[in-house]
Design a protein around this motif. Sequence first.
Motif, PDB file in Angstrom:
ATOM      1  N   ARG A 124       0.676  -1.151   0.045  1.00 48.05           N
ATOM      2  CA  ARG A 124       0.142   0.236  -0.120  1.00 48.05           C
ATOM      3  C   ARG A 124       0.827   1.239   0.062  1.00 48.05           C
ATOM      4  O   ARG A 124       0.563   2.114  -0.860  1.00 48.05           O
ATOM      5  CB  ARG A 124      -0.973  -0.162   0.999  1.00 48.05           C
ATOM      6  N   GLN A 172       2.328   1.615  -3.511  1.00 51.30           N
ATOM      7  CA  GLN A 172       1.201   2.162  -4.347  1.00 51.30           C
ATOM      8  C   GLN A 172       0.921   3.624  -3.996  1.00 51.30           C
ATOM      9  O   GLN A 172       0.718   4.406  -5.060  1.00 51.30           O
ATOM     10  CB  GLN A 172       0.090   1.233  -4.202  1.00 51.30           C
ATOM     11  N   GLU A 173       0.928   4.023  -3.010  1.00 50.37           N
ATOM     12  CA  GLU A 173       0.650   5.487  -2.685  1.00 50.37           C
ATOM     13  C   GLU A 173       1.742   6.142  -3.293  1.00 50.37           C
ATOM     14  O   GLU A 173       1.375   7.439  -3.751  1.00 50.37           O
ATOM     15  CB  GLU A 173       0.384   5.687  -1.092  1.00 50.37           C
ATOM     16  N   ASP A 189       1.380   6.442  -7.131  1.00 50.29           N
ATOM     17  CA  ASP A 189       0.137   7.283  -7.600  1.00 50.29           C
ATOM     18  C   ASP A 189       0.442   8.548  -7.432  1.00 50.29           C
ATOM     19  O   ASP A 189      -0.196   9.516  -8.001  1.00 50.29           O
ATOM     20  CB  ASP A 189      -1.162   6.968  -6.576  1.00 50.29           C
ATOM     21  N   THR A 190       0.992   9.044  -6.393  1.00 52.18           N
ATOM     22  CA  THR A 190       1.290  10.482  -5.686  1.00 52.18           C
ATOM     23  C   THR A 190       2.533  11.150  -6.475  1.00 52.18           C
ATOM     24  O   THR A 190       2.482  12.295  -6.608  1.00 52.18           O
ATOM     25  CB  THR A 190       1.240  10.758  -4.466  1.00 52.18           C
TER      26      THR A 190
END
Length: 326
Positions: free
Chosen positions: A225, A228-229, A232-233
């Motif tokens: 997670r 992935q964060e 994405d950011t």
Amino acid sequence: MSMNILAPINDAAQLKPLIDAGADEFYFGFFEDSDTEVFGEYFELNRMSGFGRYANRFTLSEAVSLVRQIAALGKDSYVTLNSSGYTEQAIQRIQSYVIELVDAGVTGCIVSCPELLNVVRHCGGKAVISCVGTVYNEADVRFYQRLGATRVILPRDLSMDEITLLTTHVPDMEYETFLMRNGCILSDGNCLGLHRFEHGGICKDIRKSEKQFITKSDKDLDALRFTQELYDTCLFRNACAACALFRMLSIGITACKMVGRVDRPEQVLKDMHFVRKNREIAMSCLTEEEYFERMILPDGYEQICNCGYSCYFPEIVNKRARFFGC
């Protein structure tokens, strides 16, 4: 060694400041209201037509005037006509646009499909293959070369070693690479989604979408997670290839591209100064290691470079890190 810096231009008043900051070439798009009246709301003259005048501030007549202004300043101009494809009726209309641009002295038209490449050549212009044209290997370069293209813009996801193979095996072609500002999580040529002002595009939707993970343990899930964060950011939020400038020069890249047709002019200008200084340093260095020692790092280096998600050429960043024992 020499290499041009290609800058976006959305305001003619920015021409002189950008030239003073180091810009050698300019690219831009234009927008005609009559196109949507004839072909509908979703017609794309270029890959950013969905942003309307926000990304394409000029009408055709204003674009022609801008081409003349750029030529009078002794610089090159490129106009984007790089949608993935057009109807026969649209191509006939675009041909009239190309005739005006070529007559005004445009250096090249950036295209993606062979049909429009033929139109540009027929009108006496030079055709540049957009990254939407998906030039990934030597065969791709030679294909467009046979059709008469004079330059190819290489996709963002090619490694520097892959680019070196192209410039080595097909040296009689101009090559353009991305250098600063924005990236994309997708390959441009394989992205058939629309870029729209109200939501950006499918790439933005993917970033914002809910993700589901299946892992063996909670520890693995937390790590996934977190990764992935970050992805994405951070991915290509402040894209940069400054570490690769020496390599670009040494393998004969014709131009490095500053992205930013929808970005703030003052930020583009700031980055232009940064790139020019590093290009000057790279041109005075004898080795890549010397360049690593002397280069100017971007603002927010710790967050941008060390994270690795905003680098066009992460393998070069890794080499620099190994050089410094990081």
